[in-house]
Design a protein around this motif. Structure first.
Motif, PDB file in Angstrom:
ATOM      1  N   ILE A  20      10.697   6.446   8.533  1.00  0.00           N
ATOM      2  CA  ILE A  20      11.176   6.552   7.148  1.00  0.00           C
ATOM      3  C   ILE A  20      11.852   5.239   6.738  1.00  0.00           C
ATOM      4  CG2 ILE A  20      12.756   7.734   5.590  1.00  0.00           C
ATOM      5  CD1 ILE A  20      12.326  10.268   7.233  1.00  0.00           C
ATOM      6  N   VAL A  21      11.393   4.683   5.637  1.00  0.00           N
ATOM      7  CA  VAL A  21      12.052   3.516   5.045  1.00  0.00           C
ATOM      8  C   VAL A  21      12.887   4.032   3.889  1.00  0.00           C
ATOM      9  CG1 VAL A  21      11.729   1.291   3.926  1.00  0.00           C
ATOM     10  CG2 VAL A  21      10.115   2.036   5.682  1.00  0.00           C
ATOM     11  N   ASP A  38      12.883  -4.147  -7.082  1.00  0.00           N
ATOM     12  CA  ASP A  38      13.113  -3.818  -8.492  1.00  0.00           C
ATOM     13  C   ASP A  38      13.472  -2.359  -8.697  1.00  0.00           C
ATOM     14  OD1 ASP A  38      12.517  -6.431  -9.363  1.00  0.00           O
ATOM     15  OD2 ASP A  38      10.357  -5.995  -9.319  1.00  0.00           O
ATOM     16  N   TYR A  39      13.086  -1.507  -7.736  1.00  0.00           N
ATOM     17  CA  TYR A  39      13.374  -0.066  -7.829  1.00  0.00           C
ATOM     18  C   TYR A  39      14.042   0.362  -6.523  1.00  0.00           C
ATOM     19  CZ  TYR A  39      10.204  -0.241 -11.801  1.00  0.00           C
ATOM     20  OH  TYR A  39       9.614  -0.558 -13.002  1.00  0.00           O
ATOM     21  N   PRO A  40      15.324   0.050  -6.365  1.00  0.00           N
ATOM     22  CA  PRO A  40      16.008   0.277  -5.079  1.00  0.00           C
ATOM     23  C   PRO A  40      16.073   1.744  -4.670  1.00  0.00           C
ATOM     24  CG  PRO A  40      17.571  -0.330  -6.813  1.00  0.00           C
ATOM     25  CD  PRO A  40      16.215  -0.567  -7.372  1.00  0.00           C
ATOM     26  N   GLU A  41      15.827   2.660  -5.602  1.00  0.00           N
ATOM     27  CA  GLU A  41      15.831   4.083  -5.253  1.00  0.00           C
ATOM     28  C   GLU A  41      14.559   4.506  -4.523  1.00  0.00           C
ATOM     29  OE1 GLU A  41      14.014   3.766  -9.395  1.00  0.00           O
ATOM     30  OE2 GLU A  41      15.565   2.780  -8.199  1.00  0.00           O
ATOM     31  N   LEU A  42      13.586   3.605  -4.411  1.00  0.00           N
ATOM     32  CA  LEU A  42      12.301   3.919  -3.791  1.00  0.00           C
ATOM     33  C   LEU A  42      12.414   3.934  -2.270  1.00  0.00           C
ATOM     34  CD1 LEU A  42       9.194   4.302  -4.041  1.00  0.00           C
ATOM     35  CD2 LEU A  42       9.004   1.803  -4.023  1.00  0.00           C
ATOM     36  N   GLY A  43      11.896   4.981  -1.645  1.00  0.00           N
ATOM     37  CA  GLY A  43      11.774   5.066  -0.196  1.00  0.00           C
ATOM     38  C   GLY A  43      10.383   5.570   0.155  1.00  0.00           C
ATOM     39  N   TRP A  44       9.987   5.438   1.428  1.00  0.00           N
ATOM     40  CA  TRP A  44       8.648   5.876   1.816  1.00  0.00           C
ATOM     41  C   TRP A  44       8.581   6.063   3.323  1.00  0.00           C
ATOM     42  CZ3 TRP A  44       9.926   0.975   0.188  1.00  0.00           C
ATOM     43  CH2 TRP A  44       9.739  -0.071   1.093  1.00  0.00           C
ATOM     44  N   ALA A  64       3.949  -4.814  -0.057  1.00  0.00           N
ATOM     45  CA  ALA A  64       3.901  -4.579  -1.502  1.00  0.00           C
ATOM     46  C   ALA A  64       4.964  -3.558  -1.908  1.00  0.00           C
ATOM     47  CB  ALA A  64       2.511  -4.107  -1.913  1.00  0.00           C
ATOM     48  N   LEU A  65       5.154  -2.530  -1.091  1.00  0.00           N
ATOM     49  CA  LEU A  65       6.198  -1.544  -1.373  1.00  0.00           C
ATOM     50  C   LEU A  65       7.583  -2.160  -1.262  1.00  0.00           C
ATOM     51  CD1 LEU A  65       4.906   1.728   0.321  1.00  0.00           C
ATOM     52  CD2 LEU A  65       5.642   1.482  -2.057  1.00  0.00           C
ATOM     53  N   VAL A 113       5.943   9.299  -0.154  1.00  0.00           N
ATOM     54  CA  VAL A 113       4.928   8.240  -0.209  1.00  0.00           C
ATOM     55  C   VAL A 113       4.709   7.712   1.205  1.00  0.00           C
ATOM     56  CG1 VAL A 113       4.322   5.999  -1.193  1.00  0.00           C
ATOM     57  CG2 VAL A 113       5.671   7.631  -2.543  1.00  0.00           C
ATOM     58  N   GLY A 114       3.455   7.453   1.568  1.00  0.00           N
ATOM     59  CA  GLY A 114       3.149   6.919   2.881  1.00  0.00           C
ATOM     60  C   GLY A 114       2.322   5.654   2.797  1.00  0.00           C
ATOM     61  N   THR A 115       2.383   4.832   3.850  1.00  0.00           N
ATOM     62  CA  THR A 115       1.548   3.632   3.919  1.00  0.00           C
ATOM     63  C   THR A 115       1.390   3.208   5.367  1.00  0.00           C
ATOM     64  OG1 THR A 115       1.133   1.482   2.876  1.00  0.00           O
ATOM     65  CG2 THR A 115       3.353   1.870   3.731  1.00  0.00           C
TER      66      THR A 115
END
Length: 488
Positions: free
Chosen positions: A483-484, A172-178, A165-166, A154-156
């Motif tokens: 990378i976050v 709430d979704y700590p597994e999310l990276g981007w 927003a990410l 995912v990119g922003t």
């Protein structure tokens, strides 16, 4: 004392010089600048407003008639409201706009989210809502909520507010990276999603709706969080008067309905073409247009039209098929009737050289025959409508406009009257009778949209032909994206 329109025209003449001045100044060695304590007074004394912005389809860009864009129109109106000229520095990305406002003033207008916590800045009142949305590559399983993002790239744009927003979603979704970068813009993000370099991106809804027609391989997913607010940024050291005057200006625009009209004009025409239609158009752009580009350019040189407009008309007529034939006997890439071909000296309607040249000359012939009172784009759009429905029916529609106390020289009024030629109560009063008057309305609308796409391709560094030739080959990200990581 010059009339308001004359004064406005004079300022428009000065804009090019001021834009050049802004570019020259940006190349000079940097010296720290402290905004004056009364920035509004300083702006009026120097007689121009300096604005930091971004070159994007939703903010500011060079259009067919010069500078345009939603925030550009707001800036221009605000400068006129102050009685000064406008100079722009559009060399920025979103984070450098903020820094430039802090150190140089006067104003930042670049799809900035209202953020009172930004050090050294004050913001105007909210201008309109910014809703972050997740968009993804067509062909992936539908992504309707955050659980569908597992394992995706995912990119922003860092600093745009969409990145925040990410971060809120990551709580709430700590597994999310981007991946994020301040140096990309929305069109580049969408092109990366479409080409497979990214799987998804987070942008604002109005940005996606404005750009989606150029990227039919990208699908809308779901909204992320609550809307933010677009606002203008001012240097805190410059006092409150310029910000307060901007708030009065924006409140007045909102009260008059002009702000809503501006938002609708720039962001409210998302449904001109079906997504499927746009996909077919861009496929044909890759597959067919290169065979005829030189012919359209040559026809444009001899008739004074933009070659992309002629190409858009040709696509609307035949999908750039030189052997196209209608049940009524209209033939060729520009779909000329036999009498029209004879009038234009076209011997072989199936010869694309003759067809494109004849079609362009016929459009010029129609445009030249229109009354001198019809000017500008109104004249062009009426000529295109007459190419489709005939001059006689166009004149009938103009007479209906007169009966309705409208302006027969306005395309908007004629556009509304053309479908009435399908109704007996109206066409029985006309010289040329019944016509399928709804068709030229759609015809002109589609050509205008095709032209927008071709213009976008022509000016964009991410041209569709280049993307098509790359066969989906991934670009080297290098240091562009940071990378976050997940926070697990």
């Amino acid at each position: 004392m010059p009339a308001p329109m004359s004064r406005l025209a004079q300022r428009r003449l000065r804009l090019s010089a001021l834009l050049l001045l802004g570019v020259v100044l940006s190349l000079l060695p940097y010296r720290h600048f402290t905004p004056p304590a009364d920035l509004l007074k300083a702006v009026r004394e120097r007689d121009f407003l300096s604005v930091h912005t971004r070159n994007t389809p939703t903010t500011y860009y060079e259009g067919r008639h010069g500078p345009t864009g939603f925030e550009y129109e707001l800036m221009w109106r605000f400068a006129d409201h102050l009685g000064v000229s406008l100079t722009l520095d559009a060399s920025h990305h979103v984070m450098s706009v903020v820094e430039a406002v802090r150190r140089e003033g006067d104003l930042g207008a670049a799809t900035l989210p209202l953020d009172p916590g930004q050090e050294g800045l004050i913001f105007s009142r909210a201008i309109f809502d910014l809703q972050p949305v997740l968009v993804y590559r067509r062909g992936l399983p539908p992504i309707n909520d955050p659980t569908g993002l597992a394992g995706l790239e995912v990119g922003t744009i860092r600093g745009s507010g969409a990145d925040q927003a990410l971060r809120g979603l990551q709580a709430d979704y700590p597994e999310l990276g981007w991946r994020e970068s301040p140096e990309v813009e929305v069109p580049e993000l969408l092109s990366r999603v479409e080409s497979g370099n990214l799987d998804a991106a987070v942008v604002y809804d109005h940005q996606f709706r404005t750009n989606r027609i150029f990227f039919p391989g990208v699908e809308r997913g779901f909204a992320i969080g609550q809307p933010l607010s677009l606002a203008w940024a001012f240097p805190a050291q410059g006092g409150l008067r310029l910000q307060q005057e901007a708030n009065r200006f924006l409140q007045q625009l909102q009260h008059e309905g002009a702000l809503t009209d501006l938002v609708n004009r720039h962001f409210g025409h998302d449904d001109y073409l079906e997504y499927v239609g746009a996909r077919v158009f861009i496929a044909h752009l890759h597959e067919r247009l290169h065979d005829y580009t030189a012919l359209f350019r040559e026809a444009a040189r001899s008739t004074g039209f933009d070659w992309k407009l002629l190409a858009a008309l040709g696509y609307q007529e035949s999908h750039w098929d030189p052997e196209a034939t209608s049940p009524t006997g209209v033939r060729g890439l520009m779909m000329l009737t036999l009498p029209t071909a004879g009038e234009m000296g076209v011997d072989d309607r199936l010869d694309p050289v003759q067809s494109i040249d004849g079609g362009a000359r016929y459009l010029r012939h129609i445009k030249d025959r229109l009354p001198d009172s019809i000017q500008g784009d109104d004249r062009l759009f009426m000529a295109m409508a007459a190419y489709n429905v005939g001059l006689g029916h166009l004149y009938d529609a103009r007479r209906i406009v007169e009966q309705l106390d409208g302006d027969p020289d306005s395309w908007e009024d004629v556009r509304d009257a053309l479908p009435l030629l399908q109704k007996r109560e109206w066409h029985s009063q006309t010289r040329h009778g019944y016509a399928r008057g709804g068709e030229p309305v759609i015809y002109v609308r589609n050509i205008r949209r095709y032209y927008e796409i071709l213009s976008y391709v022509d000016r964009s560094q991410q041209q569709y032909l280049q993307l098509n030739e790359s066969n989906g080959e991934e670009a080297d990200d290098g240091p562009l994206f940071e990378i976050v990581p997940p926070i697990l």
